[in-house]
Design an enzyme around this catalytic site. Structure first.
Site, PDB file in Angstrom:
ATOM      1  N   LYS A  67       0.997  -1.248  -0.306  1.00 19.09           N
ATOM      2  CA  LYS A  67      -0.219  -0.279  -0.084  1.00 19.09           C
ATOM      3  C   LYS A  67       0.774   1.000  -0.516  1.00 19.09           C
ATOM      4  O   LYS A  67       1.507   1.346   0.870  1.00 19.09           O
ATOM      5  CB  LYS A  67      -0.761   0.117   1.510  1.00 19.09           C
ATOM      6  CG  LYS A  67      -1.601   0.803   1.301  1.00 19.09           C
ATOM      7  CD  LYS A  67      -3.328   0.355   2.544  1.00 19.09           C
ATOM      8  CE  LYS A  67      -3.096   0.059   4.065  1.00 19.09           C
ATOM      9  NZ  LYS A  67      -3.034   1.301   4.695  1.00 19.09           N
ATOM     10  N   LYS A  91       7.292   2.180   7.904  1.00 19.14           N
ATOM     11  CA  LYS A  91       6.400   3.165   8.476  1.00 19.14           C
ATOM     12  C   LYS A  91       4.699   2.559   8.704  1.00 19.14           C
ATOM     13  O   LYS A  91       4.557   2.836   9.786  1.00 19.14           O
ATOM     14  CB  LYS A  91       6.076   3.913   7.941  1.00 19.14           C
ATOM     15  CG  LYS A  91       5.352   5.866   7.930  1.00 19.14           C
ATOM     16  CD  LYS A  91       5.227   6.615   7.664  1.00 19.14           C
ATOM     17  CE  LYS A  91       6.614   7.838   6.619  1.00 19.14           C
ATOM     18  NZ  LYS A  91       6.483   9.152   6.284  1.00 19.14           N
ATOM     19  N   LYS A 103       5.231   0.745  -3.398  1.00 12.22           N
ATOM     20  CA  LYS A 103       5.249   2.925  -4.180  1.00 12.22           C
ATOM     21  C   LYS A 103       4.989   2.718  -5.692  1.00 12.22           C
ATOM     22  O   LYS A 103       5.618   1.392  -5.880  1.00 12.22           O
ATOM     23  CB  LYS A 103       6.703   3.455  -3.535  1.00 12.22           C
ATOM     24  CG  LYS A 103       6.437   4.857  -3.115  1.00 12.22           C
ATOM     25  CD  LYS A 103       5.854   5.872  -2.115  1.00 12.22           C
ATOM     26  CE  LYS A 103       5.659   7.110  -2.047  1.00 12.22           C
ATOM     27  NZ  LYS A 103       5.174   7.353  -0.646  1.00 12.22           N
ATOM     28  N   THR A 186      -1.361  14.576   8.977  1.00 12.88           N
ATOM     29  CA  THR A 186       0.499  13.927   8.798  1.00 12.88           C
ATOM     30  C   THR A 186      -0.092  15.158  10.037  1.00 12.88           C
ATOM     31  O   THR A 186       1.160  15.344  10.588  1.00 12.88           O
ATOM     32  CB  THR A 186       0.526  14.197   8.097  1.00 12.88           C
ATOM     33  OG1 THR A 186       0.181  13.227   7.007  1.00 12.88           O
ATOM     34  CG2 THR A 186       2.756  14.498   7.747  1.00 12.88           C
TER      35      THR A 186
HETATM   36  P1  NAD Z   1       3.761  21.064   0.572  1.00 16.34           P
HETATM   37  O1  NAD Z   1       4.638  21.167  -0.492  1.00 16.34           O
HETATM   38  O2  NAD Z   1       2.847  21.766   1.117  1.00 16.34           O
HETATM   39  O3  NAD Z   1       4.619  22.284   1.861  1.00 16.34           O
HETATM   40  C1  NAD Z   1       6.284  21.977   1.985  1.00 16.34           C
HETATM   41  C2  NAD Z   1       6.477  23.676   2.494  1.00 16.34           C
HETATM   42  O4  NAD Z   1       7.792  24.013   2.793  1.00 16.34           O
HETATM   43  C3  NAD Z   1       5.867  25.183   1.713  1.00 16.34           C
HETATM   44  O5  NAD Z   1       5.739  26.262   2.952  1.00 16.34           O
HETATM   45  C4  NAD Z   1       7.379  25.428   1.136  1.00 16.34           C
HETATM   46  O6  NAD Z   1       7.359  26.923   1.097  1.00 16.34           O
HETATM   47  C5  NAD Z   1       8.510  25.166   1.748  1.00 16.34           C
HETATM   48  N1  NAD Z   1       9.636  25.075   1.516  1.00 16.34           N
HETATM   49  C6  NAD Z   1      10.432  23.985   0.660  1.00 16.34           C
HETATM   50  N2  NAD Z   1      11.514  24.263   0.604  1.00 16.34           N
HETATM   51  C7  NAD Z   1      11.752  24.958   1.205  1.00 16.34           C
HETATM   52  C8  NAD Z   1      13.056  25.486   1.942  1.00 16.34           C
HETATM   53  N3  NAD Z   1      14.489  25.031   2.165  1.00 16.34           N
HETATM   54  N4  NAD Z   1      13.079  26.181   2.820  1.00 16.34           N
HETATM   55  C9  NAD Z   1      12.445  26.629   4.097  1.00 16.34           C
HETATM   56  N5  NAD Z   1      10.898  26.060   2.758  1.00 16.34           N
HETATM   57  C10 NAD Z   1      10.602  25.141   2.787  1.00 16.34           C
HETATM   58  O7  NAD Z   1       4.079  19.860   1.077  1.00 16.34           O
HETATM   59  P2  NAD Z   1       3.524  19.033   2.760  1.00 16.34           P
HETATM   60  O8  NAD Z   1       2.669  18.195   2.232  1.00 16.34           O
HETATM   61  O9  NAD Z   1       3.674  19.661   3.907  1.00 16.34           O
HETATM   62  O10 NAD Z   1       5.110  18.423   3.367  1.00 16.34           O
HETATM   63  C11 NAD Z   1       6.232  18.899   3.794  1.00 16.34           C
HETATM   64  C12 NAD Z   1       7.241  17.694   4.027  1.00 16.34           C
HETATM   65  O11 NAD Z   1       6.534  16.451   4.919  1.00 16.34           O
HETATM   66  C13 NAD Z   1       7.591  17.007   3.120  1.00 16.34           C
HETATM   67  O12 NAD Z   1       8.715  16.707   2.657  1.00 16.34           O
HETATM   68  C14 NAD Z   1       6.612  15.502   2.645  1.00 16.34           C
HETATM   69  O13 NAD Z   1       7.456  14.354   2.039  1.00 16.34           O
HETATM   70  C15 NAD Z   1       6.672  15.175   4.402  1.00 16.34           C
HETATM   71  N6  NAD Z   1       5.568  14.372   4.088  1.00 16.34           N
HETATM   72  C16 NAD Z   1       4.206  14.617   4.342  1.00 16.34           C
HETATM   73  C17 NAD Z   1       3.413  14.042   3.931  1.00 16.34           C
HETATM   74  C18 NAD Z   1       1.716  14.601   3.730  1.00 16.34           C
HETATM   75  O14 NAD Z   1       0.441  13.794   4.386  1.00 16.34           O
HETATM   76  N7  NAD Z   1       2.060  15.989   3.293  1.00 16.34           N
HETATM   77  C19 NAD Z   1       3.360  12.820   4.638  1.00 16.34           C
HETATM   78  C20 NAD Z   1       4.391  12.166   5.593  1.00 16.34           C
HETATM   79  C21 NAD Z   1       6.003  13.234   4.765  1.00 16.34           C
END
Ligand code: NAD
Length: 411
Positions: A67, A91, A103, A186
């Site tokens: 999944k 996870k 994936k 998350t």
């Molecule tokens: P998103 O795209 O909604 O938000 C990312 C944020 O980070 C934005 O505010 C962006 O401007 C900022 N950002 C990007 N590069 C940056 C940098 N170099 N410096 C400072 N800010 C920066 O993404 P998200 O869904 O919030 O995910 C964030 C992280 O969490 C990612 O690494 C993602 O893989 C991880 N993650 C997300 C989920 C989920 O459910 N969305 C689950 C597990 C892990």
């Protein structure tokens, strides 16, 4: 570290060493159970046919059907997909989800496709993916796919099979059987882990400043929840800038400002800060919620937090991990802290199979219970083996996969 697959194998081998895992089981976990590479021919708007390369990695299914997400981006590599499938096995094991790790992805730039071309690509992916289904392999969303893509996948799957089966596809819109709370999952999980870590370390919410890098889906939801729990969120950054207010930012006002302007920069409820230095601001809790590898050997010794909660995937490099441990800074690892999304995906499957759809309050309550159990188990394994919580979490997950493989007589 060279690439994500090598990094995944590194974490796997370190945990295997710490738990004396049988070499035969380590060997099985070091290679996906099934990795498929296939092509998707898509009729483009100009009438030509274009071939896209797709992948699906099923890491192991001893613990349940494989999944998780479908990533669409140009430059996608098989190694990335393999590594992410291994991470999903871990996870799911960490969070007690009865599923293996999967994936998939397509090498394509969604922004270079028309809506019609993108829809045909997504439908083509699910048509050509085999095996698939609620009890076999269940794709969800990832970078480059969202609710609309998953709605098309579900529709295509149901047209092919002639049966309604919402549990075959994850991250669907609620109107098609998706779970409430998927967007918040998350960030809520990150907030629950942060609250637990603060409690264990006697950090009183009202006196414990929180700094967050990234104000997207995860960072903004976590900020809002932590603020409602009484933590002052004193600095926040995004790709374009940073803002701070030592007295605590008004997160609702900040979210409205981001909605209007696209960035946290220029928020009138604080002063602009240097986004390059956000991680080094003195605070109680630091939450990297943007991208990977932001805390490395180069800046680890300048971190002035008591605990780091990894909302992003792999924001702390392995070298920095050791340096932070020596400096007495606790790290709540990604496989625990950001597992809320995977947990609510599991809730989505349960709801789809039972045809019993839950309220948002029920989702949140069950999410909190599940993620705090994952937290406790990881901490217990860490204490037993005298290793970091990251290692403890991996050991916990690998122990569950090992038990399932042995019971099935695979090893
Ligand atoms: P998103 O795209 O909604 O938000 C990312 C944020 O980070 C934005 O505010 C962006 O401007 C900022 N950002 C990007 N590069 C940056 C940098 N170099 N410096 C400072 N800010 C920066 O993404 P998200 O869904 O919030 O995910 C964030 C992280 O969490 C990612 O690494 C993602 O893989 C991880 N993650 C997300 C989920 C989920 O459910 N969305 C689950 C597990 C892990």
């Amino acid at each position: 570290m060279k690439n994500v697959w090598e990094e995944a194998l590194f974490n796997l081998s370190k945990a295997a060493e710490a738990m004396d895992l049988e070499p035969e089981i380590l060997e099985r976990l070091s290679v996906p159970m099934r990795f498929t590479e296939f092509t998707i021919p898509v009729r483009m708007d100009n009438g030509a046919r274009k071939l896209f390369l797709a992948f699906r990695s099923c890491h192991q299914d001893a613990t349940g059907p494989t999944k998780d997400g479908t990533r669409v981006r140009s430059g996608l590599t098989p190694e990335e997909i393999k590594a992410l499938s291994l991470f999903m096995s871990i996870k799911h094991g960490v969070a007690g989800i009865p599923a293996g790790g999967g994936k998939g992805g397509i090498r394509a730039d969604p922004s270079a496709l028309s809506e019609g071309e993108y829809e045909r690509l997504i439908r083509g992916f699910i048509r050509r993916l085999n095996p698939k289904g609620a009890f076999t392999d269940i794709p969800g969303a990832d970078i480059g796919t969202g609710k609309q893509a998953m709605a098309w996948m579900l529709d295509e799957y149901e047209q092919m099979t002639g049966m309604h089966c919402p549990a075959a596809i994850n991250d669907k819109p609620a109107e098609l059987g998706g779970s409430l709370g998927g967007f918040e999952a998350t960030g809520w999980g990150v907030a629950a882990c942060t609250g637990k870590a603060a409690e264990e370390m006697n950090l009183e919410p009202g006196r414990t400043p929180v700094v967050i890098q990234g104000f997207g889906q995860v960072g903004s939801v976590a900020a809002k929840k932590l603020s409602s729990m009484g933590f002052p969120v004193t600095a926040v950054s995004d790709i374009a800038g940073a803002v701070e207010n030592p007295g605590g930012l008004d997160i609702g006002g900040l979210a409205a400002h981001v909605e209007r302007t696209g960035s946290v920069a220029g928020f009138p409820g604080g002063r602009n800060a240097d986004k390059g230095r956000i991680l080094e601001i003195p605070c109680g809790i630091l939450i990297p919620a943007a991208v990977q590898d932001v805390i490395t050997a180069e800046n680890a010794l300048r971190i002035q937090a008591k605990v780091i909660v990894e909302a992003a995937n792999a924001p702390v490099s392995p070298e920095a991990d050791d340096m932070l441990a020596s400096a007495g800074i606790r790290v709540i690892p990604d496989v625990v802290a950001n597992s809320g999304g995977a947990i609510v995906c599991d809730f989505e499957r349960i709801q789809g199979l039972s045809n019993d759809y839950w309220s948002l309050d029920k989702v949140e309550e069950r999410l909190n219970g599940r993620i705090l159990t994952a937290y406790r188990e990881a901490a217990e394994r860490a204490a037993e083996r005298k290793v970091s919580m990251r290692r403890g979490a991996w050991i916990n997950a690998m122990g569950k996969i090992r038990a399932a493989m042995l019971l099935r007589g695979w090893c």
